[in-house]
Design a protein around this motif. Structure first.
Motif, mmCIF file in Angstrom:
data_model
loop_
_atom_site.group_PDB
_atom_site.id
_atom_site.type_symbol
_atom_site.label_atom_id
_atom_site.label_comp_id
_atom_site.label_asym_id
_atom_site.label_seq_id
_atom_site.Cartn_x
_atom_site.Cartn_y
_atom_site.Cartn_z
ATOM 1 N N ASP A 86 0.829 -1.204 0.000
ATOM 2 C CA ASP A 86 0.000 0.000 0.000
ATOM 3 C C ASP A 86 0.863 1.254 0.000
ATOM 4 N N VAL A 471 -3.612 -6.913 2.741
ATOM 5 C CA VAL A 471 -4.296 -6.046 1.784
ATOM 6 C C VAL A 471 -5.235 -6.913 0.952
ATOM 7 N N GLU A 473 -5.252 -8.144 -2.028
ATOM 8 C CA GLU A 473 -4.733 -9.306 -2.741
ATOM 9 C C GLU A 473 -4.470 -10.471 -1.786
ATOM 10 N N ASP A 519 -7.558 -1.348 -2.238
ATOM 11 C CA ASP A 519 -6.482 -2.274 -1.893
ATOM 12 C C ASP A 519 -6.281 -2.392 -0.396
ATOM 13 N N GLN A 532 -6.079 1.989 -4.906
ATOM 14 C CA GLN A 532 -6.910 1.018 -5.614
ATOM 15 C C GLN A 532 -6.410 0.925 -7.047
ATOM 16 N N SER A 541 -4.208 -8.292 -9.842
ATOM 17 C CA SER A 541 -4.597 -7.214 -8.938
ATOM 18 C C SER A 541 -5.526 -7.773 -7.865
ATOM 19 N N GLY A 542 -5.494 -7.139 -6.702
ATOM 20 C CA GLY A 542 -6.428 -7.558 -5.663
ATOM 21 C C GLY A 542 -7.863 -7.467 -6.135
ATOM 22 N N TRP A 543 -8.138 -6.461 -6.955
ATOM 23 C CA TRP A 543 -9.487 -6.220 -7.475
ATOM 24 C C TRP A 543 -9.984 -7.430 -8.264
#
Length: 675
Positions: A86, A471, A473, A519, A532, A541-543
């Motif tokens: 982050d 985070v 991800e 994130d 983000q 990506s975490g998204w």
């Protein structure tokens, strides 16, 4: 005397614990010290297997005179980007906005309120190639701070304001359809390197997530072009120097477009993703090469990266000691013809040189070569057993060389990727030892990284959990690993743990208004910007990873909130996929699963039985598989009975099911290529 980093768990921070620089870890106390002293903060961000991070450390941070400048005029903070993605993301965004480029080591000067005002990456110890020296930068920033403090403050405030006004469009909250997925495929075709495989020019990174999309798109639509791009790229990488032809596993990237010379660091996330990709390529094509590479990569992860606690270490360094004791990139991996003959003798040495493309001129530095397979047969006719013996002898000789350093930090997200890869590869190739390794890593994450509220810690080392919060991800990739374990083992506890993590994603990471994902958690540490990013970097990506895990969990359980959140998250893929498909490959792969259903497969009967294996071999995008006794512990088994006392499979979409079958061939057809 060691500095404050001596008490940290990050191997990267510990590498700097004996620097003459008075380093602080990222902390409120460090910024309070800057405020009290009236000096700016020097933020240095890197990671343990970063070559240029080591270079700058040796040139500057280990230099007494440079350290004295840093200590006198700044509070110096060292951050491991793998521990604090982050912090890295927020300031990398600022660096890229200001300079048009980024990289590591990242060097940022901040106010005591953490607002950035001057940026850079690597700085040399003396002026070079138009770059100022690091001491010159330190002196210039110090003078600006001392003489033009108000101006510096105005610059910092403007940068923070500009960053805060950058709003990410989350799309329309609708998943991509056929039009967007077809446009994404067309965009990839335009960028495809038909000569060497992969996409774009040098440097060339393994496009693991794009390949997964291509394989899923082929499975759903029958697109031979998609399969050809995936298969050819995988073959080129596997025959290139980016792949370790002796020990298995992939390096981070190739410095050239032909996959010959790698940047030699080997990362857990790359190898986990590529292991799974090659297993899926084998599943789609039966390729012997794909089978070999998937298993060798899995064995590399278990043999070289597994820690004593059962998790998986982050990386192996690019650098190692050469024959003179000097740290040199690639020293562990490269060979000259003379070195081959020294180990193997004249005949086998010449054979190995021809087979692996080792020349007198060399393909790397100082006449050395990276081993590769430049032709399908290695360029020579040789008995397979003789080649195998040559490989074994070279590997044994290489093991006598000083090995690259290992970053023993266990990162939750990357271990989630490894769990998924090892569990699936073990199941597909009848390797229960690989499944057991996946279970061992999952046990460690539950036991050490998860607290009693199912919150994840980002890292651990030597059995000690780190202080940094997980985070997005981390939650998404660990959930994906647990969901894969549930499908392979039939154990409902893994589905339950995945549910805990994904409930936390819904509560803490999703914007309830737009469906966009952040994130960092809503109740996490406040930075100058809440990061983000839906686009893939080295890993999903975490998204998009969250969208995939939410979609699979909803297919397992029928949970409408999870399905709705996944669909809304895919709105950004609908917006970006047709325009930048190379950078949102995982999101496109998840979208393929959503368009396909995904299919819910319940196998009432024996875990590991014939129908269970056929179900796992199915190429239907994103299919979720539950196996176990009738009315077993997994939700998809509820109400599922045997037919005529035999193992029975139920294939459904949106919980609307085809008639049950006891025939493996009928099940294979239902989960095969098109549908």
């Amino acid at each position: 005397m060691p500095n404050r980093l001596a008490h940290e768990t990050s191997p990267y921070l510990l590498q700097h614990a004996d620097n003459p620089v008075d380093w602080w870890p990222w902390s409120a106390e460090a910024f309070a010290a800057a405020r009290e002293r009236g000096v700016p903060v020097l933020l240095s961000v890197g990671y343990s297997s970063c070559h240029w991070c080591h270079v700058m450390a040796h040139e500057s941070f280990e230099d007494d005179a440079t350290a004295a400048l840093m200590n006198e005029h700044f509070v110096n903070i060292k951050v491991d980007r793998e521990e604090r993605p982050d912090v890295d993301a927020v300031y990398m965004e600022a660096v890229q906005a200001a300079t048009g480029q980024g990289g590591w080591p990242m060097t940022v000067f901040l106010t005591a309120d953490a607002e950035p005002f001057y940026f850079g990456t690597y700085f040399p110890p003396e002026p070079r190639h138009g770059m100022p020296s690091f001491p010159q930068v330190l002196d210039g920033v110090h003078r600006a701070w001392a003489d033009r403090r108000d101006e510096v403050g105005e610059v910092a405030a403007k940068i923070v304001k500009d960053l805060s006004e950058r709003q990410l469009a989350a799309g329309d909250g609708q998943r991509p359809g056929e039009e967007e997925l077809s446009k994404a495929l067309l965009g990839l075709t335009r960028d495809y390197d038909a000569t060497h495989g992969g996409f774009g020019g040098a440097p060339k990174f393994p496009p693991s997530m794009v390949i997964e999309f291509l394989l899923r798109h082929h499975a759903r639509t029958g697109s031979e072009g998609a399969l050809q791009m995936a298969a050819d790229t995988c073959e080129r990488m596997a025959r290139g120097g980016i792949y370790d032809q002796l020990g298995g596993g992939f390096a981070r990237y190739s410095v050239d477009r032909e996959w010959v010379v790698p940047h030699f660091e080997k990362m857990l996330y790359d190898n986990a993703l590529l292991c799974r990709v090659y297993a899926h390529l084998w599943r789609a094509t039966g390729s012997d090469l794909a089978r070999r590479v998937a298993l060798e990569t899995a064995d590399f992860m278990v043999g070289e990266l597994r820690t004593n606690e059962g998790g998986f270490a982050s990386a192996l360094d690019a650098d190692s000691e050469d024959a003179t004791g000097k740290l040199v990139e690639g020293a562990y991996y490269v060979w000259t013809p003379a070195q081959l003959r020294e180990v193997l003798g004249e005949a086998d040495g010449d054979l190995a040189a021809a087979y692996f493309g080792v020349t007198e001129e060399g393909t790397f530095e100082e006449g050395s070569s990276v081993l590769q397979l430049p032709q399908r047969d290695g360029g020579v006719v040789a008995d397979a057993s003789r080649i195998a013996a040559v490989r074994e002898r070279l590997l044994a000789a290489r093991a006598e060389r000083p090995a690259p350093g290992r970053d023993d930090k266990v990162v939750a997200a990357w271990n989630g990727l490894a769990i998924a890869a090892l569990a699936e590869t073990g199941a597909l190739f009848d390797r229960p030892d690989l499944v057991a390794a996946a279970v061992g890593a999952a046990d460690l994450l539950v036991r050490l990284h998860m607290d009693d509220r199912a919150r994840l810690a980002r890292t651990s080392k030597d059995g000690h959990v780190g202080a940094n919060a997980g985070v997005l991800e981390d939650y998404a990739d660990v959930a994906e690993g647990f969901l894969t374990l549930a499908s392979v083992t039939g154990e409902g506890v893994w589905l339950e743990f995945a549910g805990f993590l994904l409930d936390h994603v819904l509560a803490q990471f999703v914007d309830p208004g737009s469906g966009a994902l952040y994130d960092t958690a809503a109740d996490g540490e406040r930075l100058i910007r809440r990061p983000q990013d839906p686009t893939d970097n080295a890993a999903p990506s975490g998204w998009s990873a969250a969208a995939g895990a939410l979609l699979s969990y909803a297919a397992h359980t029928g949970a409408a909130p999870h399905r709705e959140a996944a669909e809304r998250a895919l709105g950004v893929v609908k917006a970006l996929g047709p325009r930048v498909p190379r950078f949102i490959g995982h999101g496109l792969a998840v979208a393929e699963a959503a368009v396909d259903g995904p299919r819910e497969v319940a196998v009432a009967g024996e875990v590991g039985g014939a129908l269970h294996r056929v179900a796992l071999l199915g190429t239907a995008p994103g299919a979720v598989v539950a196996a176990g006794p009738p009315d077993g512990e997994l939700p998809l088994l509820a109400g599922r009975s045997l037919v005529d006392g035999r193992e029975t499979a139920y294939v459904c979409r949106g919980f609307v099911c085809d008639r049950p079958t006891t025939d493996p061939e009928e099940l294979a057809e239902a989960l095969g290529t098109f549908g």
